[in-house]
Motif scaffolding. Structure first.
Motif, PDB file in Angstrom:
ATOM      1  N   UNK A 653       0.842  -1.196   0.000  1.00  0.00           N
ATOM      2  CA  UNK A 653       0.000   0.000   0.000  1.00  0.00           C
ATOM      3  C   UNK A 653       0.879   1.250   0.000  1.00  0.00           C
ATOM      4  N   UNK A 654       0.644   2.120  -0.975  1.00  0.00           N
ATOM      5  CA  UNK A 654       1.353   3.396  -1.063  1.00  0.00           C
ATOM      6  C   UNK A 654       0.326   4.516  -1.090  1.00  0.00           C
ATOM      7  N   UNK A 655       0.506   5.483  -0.223  1.00  0.00           N
ATOM      8  CA  UNK A 655      -0.333   6.682  -0.231  1.00  0.00           C
ATOM      9  C   UNK A 655       0.571   7.857  -0.603  1.00  0.00           C
ATOM     10  N   UNK A 656       0.207   8.548  -1.661  1.00  0.00           N
ATOM     11  CA  UNK A 656       1.058   9.629  -2.166  1.00  0.00           C
ATOM     12  C   UNK A 656       0.253  10.922  -2.220  1.00  0.00           C
ATOM     13  N   UNK A 657       0.787  11.960  -1.590  1.00  0.00           N
ATOM     14  CA  UNK A 657       0.159  13.272  -1.571  1.00  0.00           C
ATOM     15  C   UNK A 657       1.165  14.291  -2.089  1.00  0.00           C
ATOM     16  N   UNK A 658       0.745  15.114  -3.052  1.00  0.00           N
ATOM     17  CA  UNK A 658       1.653  16.112  -3.629  1.00  0.00           C
ATOM     18  C   UNK A 658       0.892  17.399  -3.891  1.00  0.00           C
ATOM     19  N   UNK A 659       1.611  18.504  -3.784  1.00  0.00           N
ATOM     20  CA  UNK A 659       1.021  19.815  -4.047  1.00  0.00           C
ATOM     21  C   UNK A 659       2.027  20.650  -4.821  1.00  0.00           C
ATOM     22  N   UNK A 660       1.611  21.167  -5.970  1.00  0.00           N
ATOM     23  CA  UNK A 660       2.478  22.035  -6.758  1.00  0.00           C
ATOM     24  C   UNK A 660       2.272  23.491  -6.349  1.00  0.00           C
ATOM     25  N   UNK A 697      -2.700  16.694  -5.512  1.00  0.00           N
ATOM     26  CA  UNK A 697      -2.899  15.331  -5.989  1.00  0.00           C
ATOM     27  C   UNK A 697      -2.839  14.362  -4.818  1.00  0.00           C
ATOM     28  N   UNK A 698      -3.821  13.478  -4.750  1.00  0.00           N
ATOM     29  CA  UNK A 698      -3.846  12.404  -3.754  1.00  0.00           C
ATOM     30  C   UNK A 698      -4.041  11.089  -4.479  1.00  0.00           C
ATOM     31  N   UNK A 699      -3.154  10.156  -4.228  1.00  0.00           N
ATOM     32  CA  UNK A 699      -3.259   8.846  -4.854  1.00  0.00           C
ATOM     33  C   UNK A 699      -3.087   7.735  -3.843  1.00  0.00           C
ATOM     34  N   UNK A 700      -3.928   6.702  -3.952  1.00  0.00           N
ATOM     35  CA  UNK A 700      -3.817   5.509  -3.118  1.00  0.00           C
ATOM     36  C   UNK A 700      -3.580   4.332  -4.066  1.00  0.00           C
ATOM     37  N   UNK A 701      -2.448   3.648  -3.874  1.00  0.00           N
ATOM     38  CA  UNK A 701      -2.041   2.595  -4.795  1.00  0.00           C
ATOM     39  C   UNK A 701      -1.941   1.274  -4.029  1.00  0.00           C
ATOM     40  N   UNK A 702      -2.795   0.337  -4.406  1.00  0.00           N
ATOM     41  CA  UNK A 702      -2.886  -0.951  -3.722  1.00  0.00           C
ATOM     42  C   UNK A 702      -2.474  -2.045  -4.692  1.00  0.00           C
ATOM     43  N   UNK A 703      -1.569  -2.913  -4.249  1.00  0.00           N
ATOM     44  CA  UNK A 703      -1.108  -4.025  -5.075  1.00  0.00           C
ATOM     45  C   UNK A 703      -1.621  -5.333  -4.492  1.00  0.00           C
TER      46      UNK A 703
END
Length: 716
Positions: A653-660, A697-703
Motif C-alpha cells: 500500500x502506497x499513499x502519495x500526496x503532492x502539491x504544486x 494530488x492524492x493517490x492511493x495505490x494498492x497491489x
C-alpha cells in the motif's frame, strides 16, 4: 662411491645445461611498467609474476616448443611461442588495455541516462516518478534536468532554445507520433504513457547518435520493462480518477493489461480555477504490454495503447465582453509497436521493430468544425558487429510513412499529404584505450514529398582522467522536416537544419555526480509565415538562429543520511528569426536562466519519503504591440515550489500526496493582446496565467499479489 659421485656430478651438469632463463620487462602502451602480471608456460605449472618495476625472470628445465602467456587484469592476454633449448631468452612485451564496461570511458556529451543497467547514470527510473513537481509525468521529471526549460503553460519538453517540436520521443527504439495529449491554447498537456512502463531512458540534449533523426534539438528514448517480477494486480484510486492493471508472468513471458479513467470535474468543483471551463478535461485509456523471451538471448515486446479524451473551454478575448469563444476538443489516439532484440553468433546482435501512431483531433471553434488526422508508420532494422573489444559498427535501415489530413467539415473541404521517408545510418565506436574512445557516424535520408536527399555527419570523442572524471566533445548536423500543418500548405518545404557543438565534463563517484556542459547550436532554413494555424500565409524558409550557453548538474546521495538531492542550472542565450517574426528575437519558450533543486528524504520510523522541488527562471519574453520592436517585453520570474509525501503503511500500500506551487505564486507566461487598437490607440492585453494557484494530488495505490509484499515500485 667415487663412481656414484661422478655419476651425480654428470646428472647435475646436464640439468644445468638444460635450464632456460626467460626474463624481461612488461610495459603498457604508454611505456609504463606493469607489476603483478601473471607469466606462465601454457599447460604447465611453471610461472612467475612481474615485480614492481615490471621485470620478471622465469627459470625452467623444460625443453621443446611452448607458449608463454602474459595475463593482467585490465589488459588483453598476450601469448608468445617460444622454443626452450637451454638458452637464455630476453622478451620485452607490451600489453594492450582491455576494454570493459565498468572501467572504459563512455560518450557523455549531450547524454543523460536513467537506468539500473549502467554504472554512470544521472537518474534511475524510480527518480522520475518521485520528483514532487512532476506529478507522475515523465516530462515533468525531465524538466528538472539540465538543458530543459519549464514552460508551464505548455507542458512539453523544450531543450536548449528549441521548440517542443524539435524533440522526438522513442519507445524501445521506435518513433512515437503525438506523444502528448491534445489540448487548448495555453492549457498544459502531459505525456500519454504511464511511467511504470519504463525501466530506463536515454535523454539527449544534443549531439546524439546517428541512429536518431528528424529532430533538431533532442531525442528521448524510453525503454520498457522486460519480464516483470511476479503476478500482481495494481489498483489506483486518485483525486482525478482511477485505474487497474493486471500482470501475469512466467519465466519466459508476461502480459500486462490496464485501464484508466480520469475526470477533473469533481476536483475542479472543489478547487477554484482561473480558466473558464464549460467541460473540464476527461478521458480514458487502455493498454496491453506483452513480452516473450526468444531463445537464449532474445526478447520480443509488443505494446498497444488506445485512449479518448475531451474538454470544452471558453477563451476570453482581451477586447470583448462575455465569456469569449468556446473551444470544444475531442481526441482519439492509438499507438502500437513491436520490437525485438537478439544476440547472434560471431559477436553479431540485431534489433528493430515497427510502430504505428494514429491521432484524430476534432475541434469545434465557433461555427467551424475541424478534423485533423495524423498517421505514422515506422519500421527499423539494425545490426551491431563487434570486431574486437575495441571496435564495433552499428548500421541500420529505417522507413517512415506519414499521412496527414485536415478537414473543414462544415464546408465539406479536405486536404491531405503523404510522405515516404527512408533513412540509412551507420556508426562506429573505436576504443584507442580504456581512456579514449571515438565515435563517428553518418545518417542519410530521403523524403518523397519534398523530393530531398540529405546526409548528416556526426562524431563524438571522449577521454577519461585518472580520477574517473571524463571530458567529451560532440558535433554534428541534424535535419528535420517542418510540421505537417505547414507542409500541407506548401508540400515542397525542405528540411530545417541545425549544427551542434558540445563540450562536456562528467564524473560519477562515491554517490555523487557532477556534469558540466557548454554548447552551441546554429539554425538554418527555419520556417517563417504570416497568419496563424488553419490560415498560414507566405510560408518561407528564410529563418535562422542560434542557441548557446552552458549547464551544470550536481547530484549527491551520500553527504546527508537518507537524503538524495540534485541541483541544476542552465544558461541559454537563444535568438532566432522564425514564425511571424521578421527579426532575430529571443523565443518565449527559451528563458535565459533556468534552475531547479530536488530534495528527497526518507524517514524510516515514519515509513515515509518527503520530497520538495523548487524551479525558477528569469521570465518569458512576449511581444507587446504597444511598444516598438518584436518580443520587446518580459514577464517576471517563474517560480514553483512543490512538495510531496509518500507513505508506505504496508508493503502493498502506497499513499502519495503532492502539491504544486505550494506558495501560491501567480506565475505569468506572457500576455494575449487584441488584434485591433482601441479608441485610445492601445492594444488591450490580458495575462496568460496558471490554471489554478495550486494543484493538489492524492493517490492511493494498492497491489494485490500472492505474498502481499509487492507494490507498484517493483519494476522501477
Amino acid at each position: 662411491m667415487k663412481i656414484l659421485a661422478i655419476f651425480f656430478l654428470f646428472i647435475q651438469s646436464q640439468l644445468l645445461l638444460a635450464q632456460t632463463n626467460i626474463q624481461g620487462v612488461v610495459k603498457g602502451q604508454s611505456g609504463e611498467t606493469i607489476p603483478g602480471v601473471n607469466i606462465f608456460l601454457k599447460g604447465t605449472y611453471e610461472g612467475v609474476s612481474s615485480e614492481i618495476d615490471g621485470s620478471y625472470k622465469l627459470e625452467t628445465t623444460l625443453t621443446g616448443e611452448y607458449i608463454l602467456v602474459f595475463q593482467a587484469m585490465g589488459y588483453n592476454s598476450l601469448e608468445k611461442e617460444i622454443s626452450l633449448q637451454g638458452e637464455s631468452l630476453v622478451l620485452e612485451v607490451t600489453l594492450r588495455e582491455a576494454i570493459n564496461e565498468m572501467t572504459a570511458v563512455t560518450i557523455s556529451a549531450g547524454a543523460m541516462e536513467a537506468s539500473d543497467e549502467k554504472k554512470a547514470v544521472v537518474l534511475k527510473p524510480i527518480d522520475i516518478v518521485t520528483v514532487p513537481s512532476a506529478m507522475g509525468d515523465i516530462i515533468g521529471a525531465f524538466q528538472t534536468l539540465p538543458g530543459t526549460a519549464n514552460v508551464g503553460n505548455d507542458g512539453r519538453l523544450f531543450v536548449r532554445g528549441g521548440d517542443a517540436s524539435e524533440t522526438a520521443i522513442f519507445i524501445d527504439g521506435m518513433k512515437v507520433a503525438n506523444a502528448f495529449g491534445t489540448t487548448a491554447s495555453n492549457v498544459p498537456t502531459r505525456t500519454r504513457f504511464n511511467p511504470n512502463l519504463f525501466k530506463g531512458s536515454f535523454f539527449s540534449t544534443g549531439g546524439y547518435s546517428a541512429e536518431y533523426g528528424q529532430t533538431l534539438s533532442s531525442a528521448l528514448a524510453l525503454n520498457t520493462v522486460d519480464i516483470p517480477l511476479r503476478n500482481q494486480g495494481d489498483l489506483s484510486i486518485m483525486s482525478v480518477g482511477g485505474g487497474f492493471a493486471q500482470t501475469l508472468t512466467s519465466e519466459k513471458n508476461s502480459i500486462t493489461a490496464s485501464a484508466n479513467y480520469f475526470d477533473l470535474s469533481p476536483y475542479q468543483g472543489l478547487i477554484r480555477q482561473n480558466f473558464d471551463w464549460e467541460r473540464a478535461p476527461f478521458g480514458w485509456d487502455a493498454e496491453i504490454a506483452a513480452k516473450q523471451k526468444w531463445g537464449k538471448s532474445g526478447m520480443i515486446k509488443a505494446y498497444v495503447h488506445t485512449e479518448s479524451s475531451g474538454m470544452k473551454i471558453w477563451t476570453k478575448q482581451p477586447d470583448s465582453e462575455g465569456r469569449g469563444q468556446l473551444v470544444d476538443i475531442n481526441n482519439k489516439y492509438t499507438f502500437a509497436q513491436s520490437s525485438f532484440k537478439q544476440i547472434g553468433k560471431n559477436d553479431w546482435s540485431y534489433y528493430g521493430g515497427f510502430s504505428y501512431s494514429n491521432n484524430i483531433d476534432d475541434f469545434k471553434i465557433a461555427a467551424d468544425e475541424i478534423r485533423n488526422q495524423n498517421k505514422l508508420f515506422h519500421g527499423k532494422m539494425a545490426a551491431v558487429k563487434s570486431f574486437s573489444d575495441k571496435f564495433s559498427i552499428k548500421t541500420g535501415l529505417e522507413s517512415y510513412f506519414i499521412r496527414y489530413s485536415e478537414q473543414l467539415i462544415s464546408q465539406d473541404l479536405k486536404r491531405e499529404i503523404v510522405d515516404n521517408q527512408y533513412n540509412l545510418f551507420t556508426e562506429a565506436d573505436y576504443y584507442l584505450s580504456n581512456k579514449l574512445v571515438f565515435r563517428g557516424g553518418l545518417r542519410s535520408g530521403h523524403s518523397s514529398l519534398a523530393n530531398q536527399t540529405w546526409l548528416d555527419p556526426r562524431f563524438s570523442l571522449a577521454y577519461k582522467f585518472e580520477n574517473e572524471g571524463q571530458v567529451s566533445l560532440a558535433a554534428g548536423t541534424f535535419n528535420q522536416m517542418p510540421l505537417e500543418e505547414l507542409r500541407i500548405i506548401n508540400p515542397t518545404l525542405q528540411n530545417t537544419k541545425a549544427e551542434h557543438l558540445i563540450l562536456n565534463y562528467f564524473i560519477n563517484k562515491n554517490g555523487r555526480t557532477i556534469r558540466a556542459e557548454a554548447f552551441y547550436k546554429g539554425y538554418n532554413n527555419l520556417i517563417t509565415f504570416e497568419g496563424q494555424r488553419f490560415n498560414y500565409q507566405k510560408i518561407e524558409q528564410t529563418g535562422e538562429g542560434f542557441a548557446q550557453g552552458f549547464d551544470i548538474f550536481y547530484r549527491d546521495q551520500k553527504s546527508i543520511k537518507n537524503t538524495d538531492f540534485w541541483i541544476t542550472y542552465s544558461f541559454v542565450d537563444s535568438k532566432r528569426q522564425f514564425a511571424r517574426f521578421t527579426e532575430m528575437v529571443q523565443p518565449s519558450f527559451a528563458p535565459r536562466q533556468n534552475a531547479s533543486v530536488v530534495v528527497k528524504h526518507f524517514v524510516g520510523k515514519l515509513k515515509s519519503q518527503f520530497g520538495t522541488s523548487f524551479s525558477i527562471n528569469d521570465g518569458y519574453t512576449y511581444h507587446n504591440p504597444n511598444l516598438p520592436g518584436q518580443m520587446n517585453s518580459k514577464t517576471r520570474s517563474f517560480q514553483d515550489m512543490s512538495v510531496s509525501w509518500s507513505y508506505l503503511p504496508k508493503p502493498n500500500l502506497i499513499i502519495h500526496l503532492a502539491c504544486s506551487n505550494i506558495l501560491g505564486r501567480e506565475n505569468v507566461f506572457g500576455y494575449q493582446f487584441s488584434e485591433q487598437a482601441n479608441d485610445n490607440g492601445i492594444y488591450e492585453g490580458r495575462p496568460i496565467g496558471m490554471q489554478a494557484p495550486r494543484f493538489l494530488f492524492l493517490g492511493i495505490f494498492i497491489t494485490l499479489s500472492k505474498d502481499k509484499t509487492a507494490n507498484q515500485l517493483n519494476n522501477l
